[in-house]
Design a protein around this motif. Structure first.
Motif, PDB file in Angstrom:
ATOM      1  N   THR A   1       0.838  -1.201   0.000  1.00 24.74           N
ATOM      2  CA  THR A   1       0.000   0.000   0.000  1.00 24.74           C
ATOM      3  C   THR A   1       0.875   1.255   0.000  1.00 24.74           C
TER       4      THR A   1
ATOM      5  N   LEU B   1      -7.540   4.037  -1.814  1.00 24.51           N
ATOM      6  CA  LEU B   1      -8.353   3.966  -0.598  1.00 24.51           C
ATOM      7  C   LEU B   1      -8.760   2.529  -0.275  1.00 24.51           C
ATOM      8  N   LEU B   2      -9.095   1.753  -1.291  1.00 22.29           N
ATOM      9  CA  LEU B   2      -9.501   0.370  -1.063  1.00 22.29           C
ATOM     10  C   LEU B   2      -8.373  -0.450  -0.446  1.00 22.29           C
TER      11      LEU B   2
ATOM     12  N   ALA C   1      -5.993   0.681   1.361  1.00 25.47           N
ATOM     13  CA  ALA C   1      -5.811   1.155   2.735  1.00 25.47           C
ATOM     14  C   ALA C   1      -6.872   0.561   3.657  1.00 25.47           C
ATOM     15  N   TRP C   2      -8.124   0.561   3.230  1.00 29.23           N
ATOM     16  CA  TRP C   2      -9.208   0.025   4.067  1.00 29.23           C
ATOM     17  C   TRP C   2      -9.142  -1.493   4.192  1.00 29.23           C
TER      18      TRP C   2
ATOM     19  N   GLY D   1      -3.907   0.337   5.988  1.00 24.87           N
ATOM     20  CA  GLY D   1      -4.018   1.729   6.408  1.00 24.87           C
ATOM     21  C   GLY D   1      -2.724   2.352   6.900  1.00 24.87           C
TER      22      GLY D   1
ATOM     23  N   GLN E   1      -9.743   9.682   5.756  1.00 24.70           N
ATOM     24  CA  GLN E   1      -9.865   8.227   5.690  1.00 24.70           C
ATOM     25  C   GLN E   1      -8.579   7.463   5.998  1.00 24.70           C
TER      26      GLN E   1
ATOM     27  N   ALA F   1      -8.219   4.417   8.561  1.00 24.45           N
ATOM     28  CA  ALA F   1      -7.818   3.092   8.084  1.00 24.45           C
ATOM     29  C   ALA F   1      -6.580   2.598   8.825  1.00 24.45           C
TER      30      ALA F   1
ATOM     31  N   LEU G   1      -7.736   1.239  12.134  1.00 18.90           N
ATOM     32  CA  LEU G   1      -8.333  -0.076  11.911  1.00 18.90           C
ATOM     33  C   LEU G   1      -7.248  -1.132  11.728  1.00 18.90           C
ATOM     34  N   THR G   2      -6.238  -0.818  10.950  1.00 19.25           N
ATOM     35  CA  THR G   2      -5.142  -1.753  10.711  1.00 19.25           C
ATOM     36  C   THR G   2      -4.382  -2.042  12.000  1.00 19.25           C
TER      37      THR G   2
END
Length: 98
Positions: A19, A43-44, A46-47, A51, A73, A77, A80-81
């Motif tokens: 990423t 972005l995908l 990363a999500w 992230g 975002q 992300a 979240l990661t």
């Protein structure tokens, strides 16, 4: 089971590196005026638990820092990661008795 967690952790690190690399490649393409990587793809990835790599790519490459969607975002992300990494390395082995 310990090897599984080590493998999953390694894959998470590798995905975040990929990423980061996408952000760096897109920055280079932007500078050279070449065809870019779609924002949706950045972005995908990363999500999809990349992230930290995406956020580091944004900061270290000074890329997409003026785009509000990325400024909001990518840090989310990254959190979240990080939560997934903590879950994978600390919480899951404890629950599985490893």
């Amino acid at each position: 089971m310990g090897n599984l967690i080590l493998t999953l952790t390694g894959l998470l690190v590798l995905w975040n590196f990929c990423t980061f690399a996408l952000m760096a490649i897109d920055k280079r393409k932007a500078i050279r005026g070449k065809r870019r990587i779609p924002e949706r793809t950045l972005l995908l990835t990363a999500w999809a638990l990349g992230g930290i790599g995406g956020f580091c790519g944004m900061i270290l490459c000074s890329h997409k820092t003026k785009h509000l969607r990325f400024v909001i975002q990518l840090p989310l992300a990254a959190v979240l990661t990080l939560a997934a990494a903590v879950l994978l390395t600390l919480w899951l082995p404890e629950r599985l008795g490893l």
